[in-house]
Motif scaffolding. Structure first.
Motif, PDB file in Angstrom:
ATOM      1  N   GLY A 203       7.027  -4.203   6.478  1.00 32.00           N
ATOM      2  CA  GLY A 203       7.461  -3.010   7.190  1.00 32.00           C
ATOM      3  C   GLY A 203       6.704  -1.783   6.744  1.00 32.00           C
ATOM      4  O   GLY A 203       5.711  -1.858   6.002  1.00 32.00           O
ATOM      5  N   HIS A 204       7.185  -0.649   7.193  1.00 30.47           N
ATOM      6  CA  HIS A 204       6.557   0.636   6.903  1.00 30.47           C
ATOM      7  C   HIS A 204       7.640   1.688   6.774  1.00 30.47           C
ATOM      8  O   HIS A 204       8.653   1.668   7.486  1.00 30.47           O
TER       9      HIS A 204
ATOM     10  N   ILE B 264       3.740  11.137   3.158  1.00 31.50           N
ATOM     11  CA  ILE B 264       3.793  10.094   2.148  1.00 31.50           C
ATOM     12  C   ILE B 264       4.406   8.862   2.792  1.00 31.50           C
ATOM     13  O   ILE B 264       5.243   8.968   3.695  1.00 31.50           O
ATOM     14  N   GLY B 265       3.975   7.682   2.363  1.00 34.11           N
ATOM     15  CA  GLY B 265       4.515   6.484   2.986  1.00 34.11           C
ATOM     16  C   GLY B 265       4.084   5.226   2.272  1.00 34.11           C
ATOM     17  O   GLY B 265       3.361   5.260   1.262  1.00 34.11           O
ATOM     18  N   ALA B 266       4.534   4.111   2.816  1.00 33.87           N
ATOM     19  CA  ALA B 266       4.208   2.807   2.255  1.00 33.87           C
ATOM     20  C   ALA B 266       4.130   1.781   3.359  1.00 33.87           C
ATOM     21  O   ALA B 266       4.963   1.775   4.275  1.00 33.87           O
TER      22      ALA B 266
ATOM     23  N   GLY C  75       9.749  14.870   9.875  1.00 36.46           N
ATOM     24  CA  GLY C  75      10.456  13.682  10.328  1.00 36.46           C
ATOM     25  C   GLY C  75      10.188  12.476   9.456  1.00 36.46           C
ATOM     26  O   GLY C  75       9.457  12.546   8.459  1.00 36.46           O
ATOM     27  N   VAL C  76      10.799  11.354   9.850  1.00 32.13           N
ATOM     28  CA  VAL C  76      10.626  10.088   9.145  1.00 32.13           C
ATOM     29  C   VAL C  76      10.432   8.978  10.166  1.00 32.13           C
ATOM     30  O   VAL C  76      10.900   9.067  11.313  1.00 32.13           O
ATOM     31  N   GLU C  77       9.736   7.917   9.760  1.00 38.29           N
ATOM     32  CA  GLU C  77       9.514   6.728  10.585  1.00 38.29           C
ATOM     33  C   GLU C  77       9.687   5.498   9.707  1.00 38.29           C
ATOM     34  O   GLU C  77       9.135   5.433   8.603  1.00 38.29           O
ATOM     35  N   VAL C  78      10.456   4.538  10.196  1.00 35.76           N
ATOM     36  CA  VAL C  78      10.745   3.328   9.440  1.00 35.76           C
ATOM     37  C   VAL C  78      10.675   2.132  10.378  1.00 35.76           C
ATOM     38  O   VAL C  78      11.163   2.204  11.517  1.00 35.76           O
TER      39      VAL C  78
ATOM     40  N   GLU D  68       0.851  -1.189   0.000  1.00 34.71           N
ATOM     41  CA  GLU D  68       0.000   0.000   0.000  1.00 34.71           C
ATOM     42  C   GLU D  68       0.885   1.237   0.000  1.00 34.71           C
ATOM     43  O   GLU D  68       1.704   1.434   0.903  1.00 34.71           O
ATOM     44  N   LEU D  69       0.724   2.061  -1.021  1.00 33.42           N
ATOM     45  CA  LEU D  69       1.400   3.349  -1.106  1.00 33.42           C
ATOM     46  C   LEU D  69       0.354   4.437  -0.852  1.00 33.42           C
ATOM     47  O   LEU D  69      -0.755   4.371  -1.383  1.00 33.42           O
ATOM     48  N   TYR D  70       0.711   5.434  -0.053  1.00 33.62           N
ATOM     49  CA  TYR D  70      -0.279   6.458   0.259  1.00 33.62           C
ATOM     50  C   TYR D  70       0.371   7.840   0.367  1.00 33.62           C
ATOM     51  O   TYR D  70       1.576   7.976   0.632  1.00 33.62           O
ATOM     52  N   ALA D  71      -0.461   8.842   0.169  1.00 31.51           N
ATOM     53  CA  ALA D  71      -0.078  10.241   0.388  1.00 31.51           C
ATOM     54  C   ALA D  71      -1.286  10.943   0.973  1.00 31.51           C
ATOM     55  O   ALA D  71      -2.428  10.704   0.542  1.00 31.51           O
ATOM     56  N   GLN D  72      -1.037  11.804   1.952  1.00 30.41           N
ATOM     57  CA  GLN D  72      -2.155  12.443   2.637  1.00 30.41           C
ATOM     58  C   GLN D  72      -1.852  13.901   2.948  1.00 30.41           C
ATOM     59  O   GLN D  72      -0.741  14.247   3.351  1.00 30.41           O
ATOM     60  N   TRP D  73      -2.862  14.724   2.728  1.00 31.37           N
ATOM     61  CA  TRP D  73      -2.840  16.116   3.200  1.00 31.37           C
ATOM     62  C   TRP D  73      -3.984  16.259   4.198  1.00 31.37           C
ATOM     63  O   TRP D  73      -5.095  15.795   3.947  1.00 31.37           O
ATOM     64  N   ALA D  74      -3.698  16.850   5.329  1.00 35.07           N
ATOM     65  CA  ALA D  74      -4.735  16.968   6.360  1.00 35.07           C
ATOM     66  C   ALA D  74      -4.504  18.223   7.181  1.00 35.07           C
ATOM     67  O   ALA D  74      -3.362  18.669   7.379  1.00 35.07           O
TER      68      ALA D  74
END
Length: 740
Positions: free
Chosen positions: A557-558, A546-548, A599-602, A501-507
């Motif tokens: 993973g993520h 943005i993430g996967a 930031g980033v999260e992995v 699952e690839l996603y992008a979000q604006w909120a």
């Protein structure tokens, strides 16, 4: 205007209830033929068919946790990782989650306090801000043994959550009868006994559930007795040279009761919950053989208590022809109380007995409900989710106390003894929120768009009380505040296969000011003062991500990156009083114009066929005031955890390495927490000879490393040597669990 808005709330509630009743009526109509046939049969031939309890997994998730940025920790993982406190999550399953013990708040993506929303069974647990007397917190008023899951939702998204989800949401769900009752059985239970060496605590809990026909009940209770949380200091004694933790004793109690009635039109239930924790501390770091407070004559007290009663409803349609597919609703009453105080005897200044009991209390009643429906329009498949949140709350603050000052309370020598008063008025609060979003899947392209919109309204009405009028700075009742906010979002997702699952979000998100930030009035002429600001504007956020999400439970993973900008970020600052009325300064809340956090999260994991498994996670955030360049103290340094383990069907072991970078250089800081690396070793055993029995043990911080958690240092006044603020050294945990 107030009357009209109240009527609107009632009409909205009525509409939602009417929808639920309509659903029930529709479900009854679709089963009318079967019901008629059953009535026609002789009474002796009728068979009562029990509706099976089915655990539907993702379908039963809290609506807030239905997000690609959410991760779940199950009750099994809580047991496997010996999680007893929120900070344990950040050491095991949720490396990006922190807990500030000083303020009593969860930290996600560099934000904490009431910028992270905490809910339990769909009910908001408010973060209580005392503002002056340290009776803060309250969101940790639960026991992990009562939980079925913990969902951590990352990111600034108020479209479903409403006010306070700027950093994310901490979503708790308590045990249900079906969590304990195995398929094919009519009852089940679990007993737990544990020892935790970091505070030398012993805890026990038991839960049992029983099903009789279409009714199920659950009872759970627990008790913990412990002491002070250890640090790695080795200097005892008194006053400012002490590095060992101050001695303490605490007692923690919790209870949970549920009754569920399973019917063809949904599940109806009643829940009652209680949690309390009381701590007494021998405040040796504040005592001195020759000082104002002598050894054995100055103690700190701390308490938290939460009670709630709720009526619950859940519905999952058996047919796609139903008016709605799912519905969840909860009516609740909840009371949360935070207390903090001290007791002692003064020897040099205002000689005699001294005591304080400070409290902040939030009482609320409310409703929270949501529903969903899937349907097609041409080549588009829609999954519409909508909900309503209504709450009425009263916030009360008071400080009681006594001392031996013979002069009037406001005389110079008694300037710091002001008590038996409220430092803010009682506040009646109302909030109404409604949201709708639509996940639109475009044909067979594996692509979807999810637009969403939430509307929120809040209203604060200060109320005069004798205790508030009796405060030193009383100058009349401040004005109330009311505001509205729309919070939109748009998420795009692409799922080329089931495990990708690839996603992008604006909120966008927002946070209404806390009542303490608006109305605090603490201080006395001749000393210092802390003012609220009734003109504060609500905080707003604007963020992209943005993430996967990749793989499955065996290998996956993520990875995600985020950037958020905040307007009207609420902060406080101290300034010099030009009039000289308050020579020790004036502290006041204000809005920062621009703040940003990115930031980033992995995370990743892999299980091998030979029983070996590995996993790792990294969380990094960077936060500053965009105008001044000041760092945000609530943003923790980068942190990572790596685990290698081995497991068979009856035993397993894990070795985890946890590391964090040093704290960035910050203007005016006297102490930057250094980077660290520590090792934890855990093991478990489930003997085949005793069905349902499991033993778990762990050695934490194996090499007895002295290290610091930046969150617990940043918000603390550093009056002691650094080691006083260190985390526990080498400690041990042991847990025994028996399931029936």
């Amino acid at each position: 205007m107030v009357v009209r808005r109240s009527r609107s709330v009632l009409l909205a509630c009525t509409a939602f209830l009417a929808l639920g009743l309509g659903t029930a009526s529709y479900a009854q109509t679709t089963n009318q033929n079967d019901a008629t046939a059953d009535k026609a049969a002789p009474k002796s031939d009728r068979v009562t068919e029990l509706k099976p309890i089915v655990v539907k997994g993702k379908a039963s998730k809290d609506v807030l946790a239905d997000s690609p940025t959410a991760t779940e920790t199950t009750a099994k993982e809580i047991d496997d990782n010996q999680i007893t406190r929120i900070e344990d999550l950040g050491r095991s399953t949720e490396v990006g989650v922190g807990f500030d013990r000083t303020s009593g708040s969860v930290n996600i993506r560099g934000l904490q306090d009431d910028r992270v929303l905490t809910t339990i069974d769909g009910i908001k647990i408010p973060f209580l801000l005392d503002g002056a007397r340290e009776a803060d917190g309250g969101i940790n008023s639960f026991d992990f043994n009562t939980l079925s899951t913990v969902d951590v939702v990352r990111g600034s998204d108020s479209s479903r959550a409403g006010s306070g989800a700027l950093g994310g949401a901490f979503v708790l769900r308590t045990l249900e009868p079906e969590d304990l009752i195995a398929p094919g059985s009519t009852w089940g239970g679990v007993f737990k006994f544990g020892y935790n060496g970091d505070d030398r605590s012993i805890d026990g809990s038991a839960a049992v559930a029983k099903r009789i026909d279409n009714t199920a009940v659950l009872f759970e209770g627990g008790y913990t007795h412990g002491h002070e949380l250890q640090n790695n200091g080795d200097v005892g004694g008194y006053s400012t040279k002490r590095t060992e933790a101050d001695p303490a004793d605490y007692n923690q109690r919790n209870g949970l009761f549920k009754i569920r009635q399973y019917t063809d039109v949904g599940t109806f239930g009643v829940t009652a919950e209680h949690f309390s924790k009381d701590t007494d501390t021998d405040w040796r770091s504040k005592q001195s053989p020759t000082g104002n407070f002598r050894p054995g004559n100055y103690d700190e007290t701390d308490g938290i208590e939460r009670n709630r009663v709720s009526l619950d409803y859940k519905y999952d349609a058996d047919s796609a022809d139903s008016l709605i597919d799912t519905a969840n609703a909860v009516f609740y009453w909840q009371n949360l109380l935070r207390e903090n105080g001290a007791e002692g005897y003064r020897y040099t200044s205002v000689i005699g007995d001294y005591w304080r009991r400070n409290e902040v209390e939030d009482r609320s009643i409310g409703f929270n409900g949501n529903a969903s429906k899937s349907f097609d329009t041409g080549n588009l498949h829609h999954n519409v989710t909508f909900g309503l949140d209504v709450a009425f709350a009263n916030t009360h603050q008071y400080s009681a106390g006594g001392d031996s000052c013979d002069l009037p309370r406001w005389a110079a020598s008694c300037a710091f003894l002001h008590t038996n008063q409220s430092d803010m008025p009682d506040v009646d609060g109302k909030r109404v929120g409604a949201f709708i979003d639509d996940k639109i899947e475009i044909g067979s392209s594996s692509f979807s768009l999810t637009p969403g919109l939430r509307f929120d309204w809040y209203d604060y009405s200060p109320k005069n009380t004798d205790a508030y009028r009796d405060s030193a700075n009383y100058s009349g009742l401040p004005s109330g505040q009311s505001d509205t906010r729309f919070s939109p979002k748009l998420r795009a997702a692409y799922q080329p296969q089931n495990n990708v699952e690839l996603y992008a979000q604006w909120a966008m998100g927002f946070r209404a000011p806390d009542v303490s930030e608006l109305y605090l009035n603490y201080g006395v002429p001749g000393g210092y003062v802390s003012y609220g600001n009734p003109n504060l504007k609500p905080e707003t956020s604007n963020g992209v991500e943005i993430g996967a999400n990749l793989g499955d439970d065996d290998f996956g993973g993520h990875i995600g990156g985020f950037y958020n900008k905040y307007k009207n970020f609420i902060d406080s600052e101290r300034s010099v009083d030009p009039t000289g009325t308050y020579p020790l300064g004036i502290t006041e809340y204000f809005n920062r114009d621009n703040v940003r956090i990115f930031g980033v999260e992995v995370n990743a994991h892999k299980k091998f066929d030979n029983g070996i498994h590995i996993k790792g996670a990294l969380a990094y955030a960077n936060g500053k005031d965009s105008d001044t360049g000041e760092w945000l103290d609530s943003v923790a340094p980068a942190k990572a955890a790596f685990t290698v383990g081995y497991a068979t069907e009856i035993w397993g072991t894990d070795l985890t390495f946890i590391t964090a970078t040093s704290e960035p250089k910050k203007d005016g800081d006297s102490f930057r927490t250094p980077g660290y690396g520590i090792f934890d070793l855990t093991a478990w055993w489930e003997p085949e000879q005793v069905k349902g029995l499991s033993l778990r043990a762990g050695v934490y911080n194996i090499f007895n490393k002295t290290y610091y958690d930046a969150l617990n240092v940043a918000s603390t006044s550093l009056t002691q040597p650094h080691e006083f603020y260190s985390e526990p050294g080498r400690t041990f945990k042991l847990t025994l669990t028996q399931k029936f």
